[in-house]
Design an enzyme around this catalytic site. Structure first.
Site, short mmCIF file in Angstrom:
data_model
loop_
_atom_site.label_atom_id
_atom_site.label_comp_id
_atom_site.label_asym_id
_atom_site.label_seq_id
_atom_site.Cartn_x
_atom_site.Cartn_y
_atom_site.Cartn_z
N HIS A 75 -30.28 58.83 61.07
CA HIS A 75 -29.64 58.68 62.37
C HIS A 75 -28.13 58.43 62.22
O HIS A 75 -27.30 59.16 62.76
CB HIS A 75 -30.31 57.53 63.13
CG HIS A 75 -29.75 57.29 64.51
ND1 HIS A 75 -30.37 57.74 65.65
CD2 HIS A 75 -28.62 56.66 64.93
CE1 HIS A 75 -29.65 57.40 66.70
NE2 HIS A 75 -28.58 56.75 66.30
N GLU A 76 -27.81 57.42 61.45
CA GLU A 76 -26.39 57.05 61.31
C GLU A 76 -25.62 58.14 60.57
O GLU A 76 -24.44 58.37 60.86
CB GLU A 76 -26.26 55.70 60.60
CG GLU A 76 -26.97 54.53 61.29
CD GLU A 76 -26.62 54.35 62.76
OE1 GLU A 76 -25.54 54.78 63.19
OE2 GLU A 76 -27.46 53.77 63.51
N HIS A 78 -24.42 60.61 63.06
CA HIS A 78 -23.18 60.15 63.70
C HIS A 78 -21.99 60.39 62.77
O HIS A 78 -20.94 60.87 63.18
CB HIS A 78 -23.25 58.64 64.00
CG HIS A 78 -24.07 58.28 65.21
ND1 HIS A 78 -23.81 58.79 66.46
CD2 HIS A 78 -25.12 57.43 65.36
CE1 HIS A 78 -24.68 58.27 67.34
NE2 HIS A 78 -25.48 57.44 66.69
CO CO Z 1 -26.95 56.19 67.66
#
Ligand code: CO
Length: 505
Positions: free
Chosen positions: A270-271, A274
């Site tokens: 997830h990170e 980003h």
């Molecule tokens: Co997020």
């Protein structure tokens, strides 16, 4: 003076602000990862000083004068001749930001930050002690200030619009409501179907795995992604986050839950999503809005892309499971298909951050509806726990036994972040919609991913999304990439297809 010279002057002022912003981010990163706990008081002062300085520069007369040479602040009409398309886009975004930054009086900003900083601490205690009454008077004050904020910023239809705009510039309460209505109906229907089926077994995901092994796994999964390790790093923190100082310095963190190694893997994916977005922003326009992320939803679309659409897919695990089995030998007796079903188990739960793909958006919809009611004044803070529990029962069929596991679970309201929550759900919708365009172009994506090739995915995201910066708003971008306006259909059909296979219906 020629317009290009004037533009360069403005860009230099903006770059200066960006450098200070980057330093501010670095202070935050350090605070959450390596700072000794005793340094918190001095760190708070550093952050307050720097934040005030940045606000001054952003709203100051020097910046205003440079901006006004090129664009009319009142009408948005460019004044200079010979501006390129990208320069015009930068001016449009700078103007919007300047207007928003100068609308709120300094005294209001100060009060808001004082109240929320105290409230955040009270919230943490209230959550720990399951004591909503302790937090209630602070939340009342924050709701009141947020309503005032909406009034100062201005709105046409609903005061919530003014707050939402701070996170998702092209969205309105009405647009989100329409999309969420359709989404809620579809998700509820899907959830009923799943509940009627035999639950998948996932006990093997909850064996204890030590910190050292978990960190090794985290680093291994990060390194296999198409991410340039020269520009990133992975650390530990209480809550996973990503933070970028520059396209060449974009960092992520994860957290270790001893009885849920999979949570660490998904946090990393997830990170990293980003981080890859920030790393894909064009370096050559750094200091202008063209090398900034569009909005929170688009950011979240990138993280959810890698965490869910790729990271919870069977092809991804075809390529990564053997390595995981080597690091966690207990998994050697668990076949790939069984593992894949387990990591996609659907089960309505109390906590948003632990929710599966089917129920996640329902948690967000609960918050969106409650926020609107608080801001419009139709719901009072004292009635909030009851309203929360009723909505949880209605949408998810579960009722939190304590406020700690209910209305007190998220930090956002104590920070005054009304309008933030919808972006978590919208991110999933944007991601699914982008994915349909991606899968149309790469009909063989499953074979390539199964063979461990992820680079072509990042290249596609980079070209279609990352490199645009803020050239377009989120709505324009999704229209450009997919030919359609944002809607819930792509996400719903992705879920229906996937979970029909996992739950056999
Ligand atoms: Co997020």
């Amino acid at each position: 003076m020629r317009s290009s010279k004037q533009f360069e002057e403005l860009r230099e002022l903006s770059s200066e602000i960006q450098y200070y912003n980057a330093i501010l981010s670095l202070l935050h990163w350090d605070q959450e990862t390596h700072m000794p706990p005793g340094a918190i008081a001095s760190r708070s002062h550093q952050i307050a000083q720097l934040s005030a300085m940045i606000h001054e520069k952003k709203s100051g007369s020097k910046f205003k004068a440079a901006l006004e040479k090129l664009i009319s602040l009142s009408t948005g009409q460019p004044k200079a001749k010979g501006l390129s398309l990208t320069e015009r886009a930068s001016l449009r975004e700078w103007r919007k930001e300047y207007i928003r930054a100068t609308k709120l009086p300094v005294s209001f900003v100060k009060t808001f930050s004082q109240v929320t900083s105290e409230a955040t601490q009270i919230w943490a205690t209230a959550k720990k002690q399951n004591n909503f009454k302790l937090f209630a008077p602070f939340l009342e004050k924050i709701v009141e200030l947020s309503r005032e904020k909406a009034k100062i910023l201005g709105f046409e239809d609903h005061p919530y619009d003014a707050l939402l705009e701070g996170y998702e510039p092209c969205m309105t309460t009405h647009k989100v409501s329409v999309i969420f209505k359709g989404l809620q109906k579809e998700l509820t229907r899907l959830l009923q179907k799943i509940k009627a089926k035999k639950q998948v077994e996932d006990g093997f995901l909850h064996e204890k795995v030590g910190d050292k092994t978990q960190m090794e796994i985290g680093h291994d999964f990060l390194a296999k992604l198409p991410i340039d390790m020269a520009y990133t790093r992975l650390d530990l923190s209480a809550h996973p986050f990503s933070i970028a100082m520059h396209p060449q310095d974009s960092r992520i963190t994860t957290r270790i839950i001893p009885h849920s190694f999979i949570s660490n893997i998904f946090s990393v994916l997830h990170e990293a999503g980003h981080a890859m977005y920030e790393m894909g922003l064009p370096v050559e326009t750094w200091g202008t809005p063209l090398s900034e992320a569009i909005s929170l939803s688009i950011h979240e679309s990138q993280s959810r892309w890698w965490e869910t659409l790729i990271g919870r897919s069977l092809p991804f695990w075809k390529s990564r499971y053997p390595a995981l089995q080597k690091m966690l030998p207990a998994l050697k007796k668990v076949p790939l298909e069984r593992f894949h079903r387990a990591i996609n188990k659907v089960s309505p739960s109390l906590i948003r951050v632990e929710a599966d793909e089917v129920t996640y958006c329902l948690h967000v919809i609960v918050r969106f509806e409650i926020e609107q009611a608080l801001i419009s004044g139709s719901l009072q803070v004292n009635d909030l726990p009851a309203a929360w529990n009723a909505k949880m029962k209605e949408y998810l069929g579960v009722v939190p036994p304590t406020d700690t596991e209910g209305v007190l679970q998220d930090v956002h309201w104590s920070l005054g972040d009304f309008g933030y929550f919808p972006t978590y759900a919208l991110g999933n919708l944007f991601a699914a919609q982008f994915f349909t365009a991606f899968a149309k172009k790469y009909t063989d994506w499953e074979q390539r991913v199964a063979a461990g090739d992820f680079l072509f995915i990042r290249e596609w995201l980079r070209e279609k999304i990352h490199r645009c910066g803020r050239m377009y708003n989120a709505e324009e971008l999704v229209k450009k990439v997919t030919g359609k306006h944002l809607n819930e259909r792509a996400y719903c059909s992705y879920l229906k297809k996937k979970y029909a296979k996992i739950y056999n219906f």
